[in-house]
Design an enzyme around this catalytic site. Structure first.
Site, PDB file in Angstrom:
ATOM      1  N   GLY A   1      -4.486  -4.474  -3.798  1.00  0.00           N
ATOM      2  CA  GLY A   1      -5.478  -3.468  -4.146  1.00  0.00           C
ATOM      3  C   GLY A   1      -4.732  -2.207  -4.516  1.00  0.00           C
ATOM      4  O   GLY A   1      -4.102  -1.582  -3.665  1.00  0.00           O
ATOM      5  N   HIS A   2      -4.724  -1.875  -5.795  1.00  0.00           N
ATOM      6  CA  HIS A   2      -3.973  -0.714  -6.276  1.00  0.00           C
ATOM      7  C   HIS A   2      -4.965   0.351  -6.733  1.00  0.00           C
ATOM      8  O   HIS A   2      -5.802   0.097  -7.598  1.00  0.00           O
ATOM      9  CB  HIS A   2      -3.028  -1.115  -7.412  1.00  0.00           C
TER      10      HIS A   2
ATOM     11  N   GLN B   1       2.055  -6.097  -3.067  1.00  0.00           N
ATOM     12  CA  GLN B   1       2.546  -6.170  -1.687  1.00  0.00           C
ATOM     13  C   GLN B   1       3.848  -5.360  -1.543  1.00  0.00           C
ATOM     14  O   GLN B   1       4.013  -4.378  -2.253  1.00  0.00           O
ATOM     15  CB  GLN B   1       2.737  -7.637  -1.229  1.00  0.00           C
TER      16      GLN B   1
ATOM     17  N   VAL C   1       2.619  14.329  -3.834  1.00  0.00           N
ATOM     18  CA  VAL C   1       1.949  15.197  -2.855  1.00  0.00           C
ATOM     19  C   VAL C   1       0.424  15.073  -2.929  1.00  0.00           C
ATOM     20  O   VAL C   1      -0.300  15.911  -2.410  1.00  0.00           O
ATOM     21  CB  VAL C   1       2.384  16.674  -3.039  1.00  0.00           C
TER      22      VAL C   1
ATOM     23  N   LYS D   1       1.860   1.977  -5.097  1.00  0.00           N
ATOM     24  CA  LYS D   1       2.444   1.411  -6.327  1.00  0.00           C
ATOM     25  C   LYS D   1       1.529   1.657  -7.519  1.00  0.00           C
ATOM     26  O   LYS D   1       1.987   1.838  -8.641  1.00  0.00           O
ATOM     27  CB  LYS D   1       2.675  -0.102  -6.157  1.00  0.00           C
ATOM     28  N   GLY D   2       0.195   1.644  -7.262  1.00  0.00           N
ATOM     29  CA  GLY D   2      -0.755   1.895  -8.345  1.00  0.00           C
ATOM     30  C   GLY D   2      -0.541   3.276  -8.930  1.00  0.00           C
ATOM     31  O   GLY D   2      -0.447   3.447 -10.145  1.00  0.00           O
TER      32      GLY D   2
ATOM     33  N   ASP E   1       0.810  -1.226   0.000  1.00  0.00           N
ATOM     34  CA  ASP E   1       0.000   0.000   0.000  1.00  0.00           C
ATOM     35  C   ASP E   1       0.839   1.270   0.000  1.00  0.00           C
ATOM     36  O   ASP E   1       0.431   2.307   0.544  1.00  0.00           O
ATOM     37  CB  ASP E   1      -0.980   0.009   1.195  1.00  0.00           C
ATOM     38  N   GLU E   2       2.003   1.211  -0.602  1.00  0.00           N
ATOM     39  CA  GLU E   2       2.891   2.377  -0.652  1.00  0.00           C
ATOM     40  C   GLU E   2       2.443   3.375  -1.720  1.00  0.00           C
ATOM     41  O   GLU E   2       2.986   4.481  -1.812  1.00  0.00           O
ATOM     42  CB  GLU E   2       4.330   1.941  -0.977  1.00  0.00           C
TER      43      GLU E   2
ATOM     44  N   THR F   1       3.236 -12.516   3.012  1.00  0.00           N
ATOM     45  CA  THR F   1       2.409 -13.139   1.996  1.00  0.00           C
ATOM     46  C   THR F   1       3.160 -14.353   1.449  1.00  0.00           C
ATOM     47  O   THR F   1       4.251 -14.687   1.930  1.00  0.00           O
ATOM     48  CB  THR F   1       2.008 -12.122   0.906  1.00  0.00           C
TER      49      THR F   1
HETATM   50  P1  GDP Z   1      -0.726   0.252  -3.551  1.00  0.00           P
HETATM   51  O1  GDP Z   1      -1.352  -1.014  -3.079  1.00  0.00           O
HETATM   52  O2  GDP Z   1       0.740   0.308  -3.270  1.00  0.00           O
HETATM   53  O3  GDP Z   1      -1.039   0.564  -4.982  1.00  0.00           O
HETATM   54  O4  GDP Z   1      -1.394   1.422  -2.688  1.00  0.00           O
HETATM   55  P2  GDP Z   1      -2.976   1.584  -2.386  1.00  0.00           P
HETATM   56  O5  GDP Z   1      -3.645   2.019  -3.631  1.00  0.00           O
HETATM   57  O6  GDP Z   1      -3.494   0.391  -1.687  1.00  0.00           O
HETATM   58  O7  GDP Z   1      -2.938   2.743  -1.304  1.00  0.00           O
HETATM   59  C1  GDP Z   1      -2.373   3.991  -1.583  1.00  0.00           C
HETATM   60  C2  GDP Z   1      -3.475   5.072  -1.453  1.00  0.00           C
HETATM   61  O8  GDP Z   1      -2.877   6.331  -1.358  1.00  0.00           O
HETATM   62  C3  GDP Z   1      -4.389   5.125  -2.651  1.00  0.00           C
HETATM   63  O9  GDP Z   1      -5.685   5.482  -2.214  1.00  0.00           O
HETATM   64  C4  GDP Z   1      -3.800   6.249  -3.504  1.00  0.00           C
HETATM   65  O10 GDP Z   1      -4.783   6.917  -4.307  1.00  0.00           O
HETATM   66  C5  GDP Z   1      -3.284   7.168  -2.435  1.00  0.00           C
HETATM   67  N1  GDP Z   1      -2.085   7.944  -2.800  1.00  0.00           N
HETATM   68  C6  GDP Z   1      -1.000   7.581  -3.548  1.00  0.00           C
HETATM   69  N2  GDP Z   1      -0.073   8.567  -3.525  1.00  0.00           N
HETATM   70  C7  GDP Z   1      -0.570   9.549  -2.745  1.00  0.00           C
HETATM   71  C8  GDP Z   1      -0.063  10.811  -2.296  1.00  0.00           C
HETATM   72  O11 GDP Z   1       1.049  11.203  -2.591  1.00  0.00           O
HETATM   73  N3  GDP Z   1      -0.868  11.546  -1.465  1.00  0.00           N
HETATM   74  C9  GDP Z   1      -2.105  11.115  -1.082  1.00  0.00           C
HETATM   75  N4  GDP Z   1      -2.816  11.903  -0.271  1.00  0.00           N
HETATM   76  N5  GDP Z   1      -2.605   9.936  -1.478  1.00  0.00           N
HETATM   77  C10 GDP Z   1      -1.849   9.159  -2.282  1.00  0.00           C
HETATM   78  P1  IMO Z   2      -0.874  -4.236  -2.183  1.00  0.00           P
HETATM   79  O1  IMO Z   2      -0.405  -4.796  -3.505  1.00  0.00           O
HETATM   80  C1  IMO Z   2      -0.975  -4.631   2.160  1.00  0.00           C
HETATM   81  C2  IMO Z   2      -1.002  -8.709   3.769  1.00  0.00           C
HETATM   82  C3  IMO Z   2      -2.243  -9.199   4.498  1.00  0.00           C
HETATM   83  C4  IMO Z   2      -1.598 -10.114   5.525  1.00  0.00           C
HETATM   84  C5  IMO Z   2      -0.456 -10.748   4.718  1.00  0.00           C
HETATM   85  C6  IMO Z   2      -0.773 -12.128   4.167  1.00  0.00           C
HETATM   86  O2  IMO Z   2      -2.173  -3.528  -2.262  1.00  0.00           O
HETATM   87  O3  IMO Z   2       0.214  -3.445  -1.540  1.00  0.00           O
HETATM   88  P2  IMO Z   2      -2.288 -12.872   2.096  1.00  0.00           P
HETATM   89  O4  IMO Z   2      -3.745 -12.660   1.817  1.00  0.00           O
HETATM   90  O5  IMO Z   2      -1.380 -12.285   1.076  1.00  0.00           O
HETATM   91  O6  IMO Z   2      -1.956 -14.304   2.382  1.00  0.00           O
HETATM   92  O7  IMO Z   2      -2.030 -12.083   3.485  1.00  0.00           O
HETATM   93  O8  IMO Z   2      -0.181  -9.856   3.660  1.00  0.00           O
HETATM   94  N1  IMO Z   2      -1.234  -8.194   2.396  1.00  0.00           N
HETATM   95  C7  IMO Z   2      -1.176  -6.902   2.063  1.00  0.00           C
HETATM   96  N2  IMO Z   2      -0.996  -5.808   2.824  1.00  0.00           N
HETATM   97  N3  IMO Z   2      -1.069  -4.510   0.824  1.00  0.00           N
HETATM   98  C8  IMO Z   2      -1.218  -5.610   0.044  1.00  0.00           C
HETATM   99  O9  IMO Z   2      -1.184  -5.551  -1.298  1.00  0.00           O
HETATM  100  C9  IMO Z   2      -1.322  -6.871   0.662  1.00  0.00           C
HETATM  101  N4  IMO Z   2      -1.493  -8.135   0.212  1.00  0.00           N
HETATM  102  C10 IMO Z   2      -1.425  -8.925   1.275  1.00  0.00           C
HETATM  103  O10 IMO Z   2      -2.929  -8.132   5.105  1.00  0.00           O
HETATM  104  O11 IMO Z   2      -1.009  -9.357   6.551  1.00  0.00           O
HETATM  105 MG    MG Z   3      -2.910  -1.661  -1.843  1.00  0.00          MG
END
Ligand code: GDP
Ligand code: IMO
Ligand code: MG
Length: 451
Positions: A40-41, A223, A413, A16-17, A13-14, A238
């Site tokens: 979830g991206h 991840q 940002v 990456k999407g 959830d950094e 994972t």
């Molecule tokens: P991923 O799994 O690494 O793709 O990240 P997620 O999509 O799960 O979570 C990142 C969340 O932060 C998403 O809702 C993005 O729209 C949001 N996001 C990404 N970059 C930024 C940023 O620089 N600022 C803010 N406020 N939100 C961001």
């Molecule tokens: P993205 O790509 C954050 C975590 C789960 C759990 C562990 C193992 O959006 O960054 P699993 O279902 O993979 O066997 O669960 O990994 N986990 C994530 N946490 N972002 C994800 O994906 C994750 N995918 C799995 O919460 O701790």
């Molecule tokens: Mg995510």
């Protein structure tokens, strides 16, 4: 023929999407190389929000071929509904390609994931319950179903007839939950096959042919490094390898073909699920970050745990991924704080440690040693260059960069594509003679790669 790997440097959830979407304009294909619909991206385009679990984030650009590589475990039902969601929103989906060799998450994998989590009770991993672990386990055990198996009903029935009795016995006798009917499973799986047939391909061949043509490809990790099966805090990980090396096993490129590894991290830490988290914040500062950062899981809706930025695993992550450049996301979420802390090292049993121990027991005893930085009050969503940022925000970026040992080239940002500061040019490793890919020149035509 550049190949860029996008890899999460923290617990997922950094952003990456967003990073993939931002970089995808200049490439011809985006390849997912591991994980499944546990990912979830999120991508924001104006008022539109796209939440993708399996389809690579480049899909929003019409010129991109989105490729799901052999290292991904595919829940066909999720994939079909994602394709339908994208089509309904006007995105062309015919071009999506899925590896014939990718393993299928079957309904019994999902049931087993849930049953095992329930049995582990207080020791549960906190998985997404998407069947990821059991599907990868069957792959390693050589009893997995691959996407190509969905095209041959008779052969599939034979395989399932051998596998299912044991799965049902485990579910019914050990976990006291319902098993699955062979006929129903075969019918379901054959239906998936019919629906997805036109998307199946030899994706390694597609990747190698494109590399040989000199195209720039992106490999999108799911991840993050600290959830890596080998490098994370096992067992709170994972079941795949999100690290950059995973792009080779799961995406169809060789190590010397990778010219850039872009590490993605956010300006603080989050974690979903169980496991040690040394810098976790359980106070109102943490609550504020969750609210401002909307830190709720894209896949499960779970509230993410949040904490201060931790430089100890960062150094490790930069090393094991060969990170060449970093994108630092979500620095806007730290606006408004009096001070911002960075964990420099841990104290474990009275000793200072500055190398990521990965051992979950050691991490559970780790006490963070912090350095404090003055905060900044101004909202920064509108900043488009480093000089627009408040001085303390610039200092924070400089400090994180110094600690990481890699250049922070992009600073985000806000969630939108244009809310991105290009701080420094990204580093590209020159391609080598061996990277020019003799394999690619031997490969047949792209047409033969399709199915
Ligand atoms: P991923 O799994 O690494 O793709 O990240 P997620 O999509 O799960 O979570 C990142 C969340 O932060 C998403 O809702 C993005 O729209 C949001 N996001 C990404 N970059 C930024 C940023 O620089 N600022 C803010 N406020 N939100 C961001
Ligand atoms: P993205 O790509 C954050 C975590 C789960 C759990 C562990 C193992 O959006 O960054 P699993 O279902 O993979 O066997 O669960 O990994 N986990 C994530 N946490 N972002 C994800 O994906 C994750 N995918 C799995 O919460 O701790
Ligand atoms: Mg995510």
């Amino acid at each position: 023929m550049p190949a860029t790997v996008i890899v999460g440097l923290q617990w997922g959830d950094e952003g990456k999407g967003k990073t993939t979407d931002f970089l995808a304009e200049d490439v011809t294909a985006v390849v997912r190389y591991q994980g499944g619909d546990n990912a979830g991206h999120t991508i924001m385009l104006g008022e539109e929000v796209f939440k993708l679990h399996l389809v690579p984030s480049g899909v929003l650009y019409p010129h991109i071929t989105p490729i799901i590589g052999n290292g991904v475990v595919v829940n066909p039902a999720t994939l079909i509904s994602e394709i339908e969601m994208l089509s309904a929103r006007g995105i062309a989906t015919d071009r999506i390609r899925v590896s014939k060799h990718a393993h299928v998450i079957m309904p019994y994998h999902i049931a087993l994931d849930g049953a095992m989590e329930a049995r582990l009770a207080s020791a549960a991993v906190g998985t997404t319950r998407r069947g990821i672990g059991p599907a990868y386990a069957d792959r390693a055990w050589r009893i997995g179903i691959r996407m190509e198996d969905l095209l041959d009903g008779a052969a599939l029935r034979g395989k399932l007839a051998r596998i299912l009795p044991e799965k049902n016995a485990t579910l019914q006798r050990q976990h006291r939950v319902d098993g699955f009917d062979l006929d129903e499973l075969v019918a379901l799986a054959v239906g998936w096959g019919r629906r997805l047939e036109n998307h199946l391909a030899d994706t390694t061949q597609l990747v190698q042919e494109r590399m040989a043509r000199g195209e720039h490809l992106l490999f999108e990790g799911a991840q993050g490094t600290l959830l890596d099966l080998d490098h994370g805090s096992y067992p709170f990980v994972t079941s795949s390898n999100p690290i950059a090396g995973g792009a080779c096993t799961g995406g169809g490129i060789g190590p010397l073909q990778v010219t850039e590894v872009l590490g993605v991290m956010k300006a603080y830490a989050t974690r979903v699920g169980a496991g040690p988290f040394p810098t976790e914040l359980t106070d109102e500062i943490g609550e504020g970050i969750i609210d401002r950062g909307r830190e709720f899981g894209t896949t499960t809706g779970r509230r993410r745990r949040v904490g201060w930025f931790d430089a100890v695993p960062l150094r490790y992550a930069v090393a094991v991924n060969s990170v060449s450049s970093i994108m630092l996301n979500k620095i806007d979420i730290l606006s408004g704080l009096d001070e911002v802390l960075i964990c420099m090292a841990y104290e474990v049993d009275g000793k200072r440690i500055d190398w990521w121990p990965s051992d979950a027991d050691v991490l559970a005893r780790a006490k963070p040693i912090y350095e404090r930085f003055p905060g900044w009050k101004e909202p920064i969503h509108g900043c488009r260059s480093m000089s627009d940022l408040p001085e303390n925000a610039r200092r924070y970026v400089d400090a994180v960069e110094r600690l990481s040992g890699a250049q922070i080239c992009l600073v985000s940002v806000g969630p939108e594509r244009n809310q991105t500061i290009e701080r420094l040019p990204r580093l590209q490793r020159p391609t080598t003679a061996s990277a020019l890919g003799s394999a690619a020149t031997r490969a047949g035509s792209e047409a033969t790669a399709e199915r």
